[in-house]
Design a protein around this motif. Structure first.
Motif, PDB file in Angstrom:
ATOM      1  N   VAL A 209      -2.327  32.959  12.526  1.00 23.76           N
ATOM      2  CA  VAL A 209      -2.248  33.327  13.945  1.00 23.76           C
ATOM      3  C   VAL A 209      -0.896  32.930  14.520  1.00 23.76           C
ATOM      4  O   VAL A 209      -0.306  33.660  15.338  1.00 23.76           O
ATOM      5  CB  VAL A 209      -3.396  32.675  14.735  1.00 23.76           C
ATOM      6  N   LEU A 210      -0.367  31.775  14.089  1.00 20.51           N
ATOM      7  CA  LEU A 210       0.954  31.343  14.547  1.00 20.51           C
ATOM      8  C   LEU A 210       2.030  32.345  14.139  1.00 20.51           C
ATOM      9  O   LEU A 210       2.921  32.672  14.933  1.00 20.51           O
ATOM     10  CB  LEU A 210       1.276  29.972  13.956  1.00 20.51           C
ATOM     11  N   ALA A 211       1.951  32.852  12.911  1.00 21.83           N
ATOM     12  CA  ALA A 211       2.934  33.840  12.448  1.00 21.83           C
ATOM     13  C   ALA A 211       2.886  35.086  13.322  1.00 21.83           C
ATOM     14  O   ALA A 211       3.921  35.675  13.656  1.00 21.83           O
ATOM     15  CB  ALA A 211       2.662  34.195  10.984  1.00 21.83           C
ATOM     16  N   LEU A 212       1.661  35.505  13.711  1.00 23.68           N
ATOM     17  CA  LEU A 212       1.517  36.658  14.607  1.00 23.68           C
ATOM     18  C   LEU A 212       2.141  36.355  15.965  1.00 23.68           C
ATOM     19  O   LEU A 212       2.862  37.189  16.535  1.00 23.68           O
ATOM     20  CB  LEU A 212       0.031  37.002  14.763  1.00 23.68           C
ATOM     21  N   ALA A 213       1.893  35.155  16.482  1.00 26.57           N
ATOM     22  CA  ALA A 213       2.436  34.774  17.787  1.00 26.57           C
ATOM     23  C   ALA A 213       3.957  34.791  17.780  1.00 26.57           C
ATOM     24  O   ALA A 213       4.597  35.253  18.735  1.00 26.57           O
ATOM     25  CB  ALA A 213       1.919  33.387  18.169  1.00 26.57           C
ATOM     26  N   GLN A 214       4.554  34.298  16.703  1.00 28.37           N
ATOM     27  CA  GLN A 214       6.012  34.244  16.621  1.00 28.37           C
ATOM     28  C   GLN A 214       6.626  35.634  16.567  1.00 28.37           C
ATOM     29  O   GLN A 214       7.754  35.840  17.013  1.00 28.37           O
ATOM     30  CB  GLN A 214       6.432  33.434  15.394  1.00 28.37           C
ATOM     31  N   ARG A 215       5.893  36.607  16.029  1.00 29.90           N
ATOM     32  CA  ARG A 215       6.396  37.983  15.985  1.00 29.90           C
ATOM     33  C   ARG A 215       6.171  38.717  17.295  1.00 29.90           C
ATOM     34  O   ARG A 215       7.038  39.443  17.776  1.00 29.90           O
ATOM     35  CB  ARG A 215       5.714  38.762  14.851  1.00 29.90           C
ATOM     36  N   VAL A 216       5.007  38.530  17.892  1.00 30.72           N
ATOM     37  CA  VAL A 216       4.582  39.387  19.000  1.00 30.72           C
ATOM     38  C   VAL A 216       5.005  38.865  20.369  1.00 30.72           C
ATOM     39  O   VAL A 216       5.420  39.647  21.229  1.00 30.72           O
ATOM     40  CB  VAL A 216       3.047  39.575  18.959  1.00 30.72           C
ATOM     41  N   LEU A 217       4.918  37.569  20.596  1.00 32.34           N
ATOM     42  CA  LEU A 217       5.181  37.043  21.936  1.00 32.34           C
ATOM     43  C   LEU A 217       6.588  37.360  22.451  1.00 32.34           C
ATOM     44  O   LEU A 217       6.744  37.705  23.629  1.00 32.34           O
ATOM     45  CB  LEU A 217       4.923  35.536  21.968  1.00 32.34           C
ATOM     46  N   PRO A 218       7.659  37.253  21.622  1.00 33.86           N
ATOM     47  CA  PRO A 218       8.987  37.628  22.136  1.00 33.86           C
ATOM     48  C   PRO A 218       9.053  39.092  22.572  1.00 33.86           C
ATOM     49  O   PRO A 218       9.759  39.425  23.528  1.00 33.86           O
ATOM     50  CB  PRO A 218       9.911  37.364  20.936  1.00 33.86           C
ATOM     51  N   GLN A 219       8.307  39.977  21.904  1.00 32.48           N
ATOM     52  CA  GLN A 219       8.304  41.387  22.293  1.00 32.48           C
ATOM     53  C   GLN A 219       7.566  41.582  23.612  1.00 32.48           C
ATOM     54  O   GLN A 219       7.981  42.383  24.453  1.00 32.48           O
ATOM     55  CB  GLN A 219       7.668  42.222  21.179  1.00 32.48           C
ATOM     56  N   PHE A 220       6.457  40.847  23.802  1.00 31.85           N
ATOM     57  CA  PHE A 220       5.764  40.875  25.086  1.00 31.85           C
ATOM     58  C   PHE A 220       6.711  40.448  26.202  1.00 31.85           C
ATOM     59  O   PHE A 220       6.832  41.115  27.243  1.00 31.85           O
ATOM     60  CB  PHE A 220       4.562  39.925  25.063  1.00 31.85           C
ATOM     61  N   ASP A 221       7.389  39.314  25.987  1.00 33.55           N
ATOM     62  CA  ASP A 221       8.280  38.778  27.014  1.00 33.55           C
ATOM     63  C   ASP A 221       9.431  39.733  27.313  1.00 33.55           C
ATOM     64  O   ASP A 221       9.829  39.911  28.473  1.00 33.55           O
ATOM     65  CB  ASP A 221       8.837  37.421  26.560  1.00 33.55           C
ATOM     66  N   HIS A 222       9.967  40.349  26.255  1.00 31.08           N
ATOM     67  CA  HIS A 222      11.071  41.292  26.420  1.00 31.08           C
ATOM     68  C   HIS A 222      10.659  42.481  27.273  1.00 31.08           C
ATOM     69  O   HIS A 222      11.356  42.870  28.221  1.00 31.08           O
ATOM     70  CB  HIS A 222      11.538  41.764  25.044  1.00 31.08           C
ATOM     71  N   THR A 223       9.492  43.056  26.981  1.00 30.31           N
ATOM     72  CA  THR A 223       9.020  44.222  27.728  1.00 30.31           C
ATOM     73  C   THR A 223       8.675  43.855  29.160  1.00 30.31           C
ATOM     74  O   THR A 223       8.992  44.597  30.104  1.00 30.31           O
ATOM     75  CB  THR A 223       7.792  44.837  27.030  1.00 30.31           C
ATOM     76  N   GLU A 224       8.028  42.719  29.364  1.00 28.42           N
ATOM     77  CA  GLU A 224       7.685  42.278  30.715  1.00 28.42           C
ATOM     78  C   GLU A 224       8.933  42.081  31.564  1.00 28.42           C
ATOM     79  O   GLU A 224       8.951  42.407  32.751  1.00 28.42           O
ATOM     80  CB  GLU A 224       6.870  40.993  30.657  1.00 28.42           C
ATOM     81  N   MET A 225       9.981  41.502  30.943  1.00 29.36           N
ATOM     82  CA  MET A 225      11.230  41.288  31.665  1.00 29.36           C
ATOM     83  C   MET A 225      11.820  42.619  32.125  1.00 29.36           C
ATOM     84  O   MET A 225      12.261  42.764  33.263  1.00 29.36           O
ATOM     85  CB  MET A 225      12.231  40.542  30.779  1.00 29.36           C
ATOM     86  N   GLN A 226      11.815  43.617  31.221  1.00 28.50           N
ATOM     87  CA  GLN A 226      12.342  44.921  31.572  1.00 28.50           C
ATOM     88  C   GLN A 226      11.563  45.552  32.708  1.00 28.50           C
ATOM     89  O   GLN A 226      12.138  46.090  33.666  1.00 28.50           O
ATOM     90  CB  GLN A 226      12.325  45.835  30.341  1.00 28.50           C
ATOM     91  N   VAL A 227      10.226  45.508  32.619  1.00 26.94           N
ATOM     92  CA  VAL A 227       9.384  46.113  33.653  1.00 26.94           C
ATOM     93  C   VAL A 227       9.571  45.396  34.983  1.00 26.94           C
ATOM     94  O   VAL A 227       9.637  46.022  36.051  1.00 26.94           O
ATOM     95  CB  VAL A 227       7.899  46.083  33.216  1.00 26.94           C
TER      96      VAL A 227
END
Length: 304
Positions: free
Chosen positions: A65-83
């Motif tokens: 689950v940690l490996a998934l978090a390390q891959r996915v969370l930065p992409q969530f943050d990146h998209t949220e910042m753009q929006v």
């Protein structure tokens, strides 16, 4: 099943090693945090962490689950910042990482006129990614990577923005200062000062000394450019540096640059970005201004 909040909890547990630290970082109560993970463990049918005294240790399932978090969370943050920027009517933030120590001095020459031309765009320069920027680019932690040694991959695009030559830098009073070029044997009795990088990744070794079977008397590392140049100026050693950087300090510090070998070592700074993000607007403008600096040595503002 696995939700974003679960990923954040697992990330903080790994970072702090305790419920208290994770709860404080996420502004949650320990009971709420523990309950959320227990509910997920019940759904998954396995434990995600185990207690080891006062600390928590992730299980094999928790590591997954940690490996998934390390891959996915930065992409969530990146998209949220753009929006968020779109919603607030802002133009954006350009995040730049670097893979070379002298890059910072060169990058400033582009950043200054860029900020004047685009007053509603912020620039965030991440020096923490020195020599590890590729992972940051893939992980959506930066938007552009400035590097002299691009690793060409299908998912990335690299644009050469500035060509230069790597030269041997010595004090003007150094015995080697009068030579038209340096041969590998000339450095046998010299103290070579470099940035703290593995020798196999340094051009002076992999493109000059090692192929010729050459070596130096001693290899010393210094992280700060200004101190490194002061050491060379004081005759404490020699260094291999970009010719443009040496030229800027030559008069003030009494430095001399000499070609490395008959052909020299020719390099280029590249700007890399994710191929999925076609440059446009201020993103493309920054690349254009970097290329302009590389061609002419000066950057023209878009408002000129």
């Amino acid at each position: 099943m696995i939700e974003r909040q679960h990923l954040r909890i697992i990330m903080q547990i790994e970072r702090h090693g305790s419920l208290t630290g994770a709860a404080d970082a996420l502004h949650l109560t320990q009971s709420a945090l523990s309950h959320a993970i227990k509910r997920l463990e019940s759904q998954l049918g396995t434990e995600l962490w185990q207690k080891n005294g006062r600390t928590l240790r992730l299980t094999q399932a928790g590591e997954a689950v940690l490996a998934l978090a390390q891959r996915v969370l930065p992409q969530f943050d990146h998209t949220e910042m753009q929006v968020h920027q779109i919603a607030q009517g802002k133009q954006g933030v350009l995040r730049i990482g670097m893979e070379c120590h002298p890059c910072y001095q060169w990058l400033l020459k582009v950043v200054e006129p860029f900020l004047l031309a685009y007053p509603q765009v912020d620039v965030d320069v991440r020096q923490a990614f020195k020599f590890g920027g590729l992972h940051a680019l893939h992980g959506y932690e930066i938007d552009l990577l400035l590097t002299p040694d691009p690793l060409f991959l299908d998912a990335l695009t690299y644009i050469p923005v500035f060509h230069y030559e790597q030269v041997l830098t010595v004090a003007s009073h150094h015995p080697l200062a009068g030579k038209p070029m340096i041969e590998a044997g000339d450095l046998a009795n010299e103290v070579l000062i470099t940035y703290p990088v593995e020798p196999s990744r340094l051009d002076i070794f992999n493109q000059f000394l090692t192929p010729a079977g050459g070596s130096v008397k001693r290899h010393k590392t210094i992280e700060t450019t200004e101190i490194l140049l002061q050491m060379v100026s004081a005759g404490r050693g020699v260094a291999a540096l970009p010719d443009w950087l040496v030229s800027e300090y030559a008069d003030a510090l009494g430095l001399c640059q000499i070609k490395l070998g008959a052909r020299g070592i020719h390099k280029a700074l590249h700007l890399g970005y994710r191929k999925e993000e076609t440059p446009g607007g201020y993103f493309q403008a920054f690349i254009d201004m970097a290329e302009s600096l590389g061609r002419t040595g000066a950057v023209k503002s878009e408002t000129d």
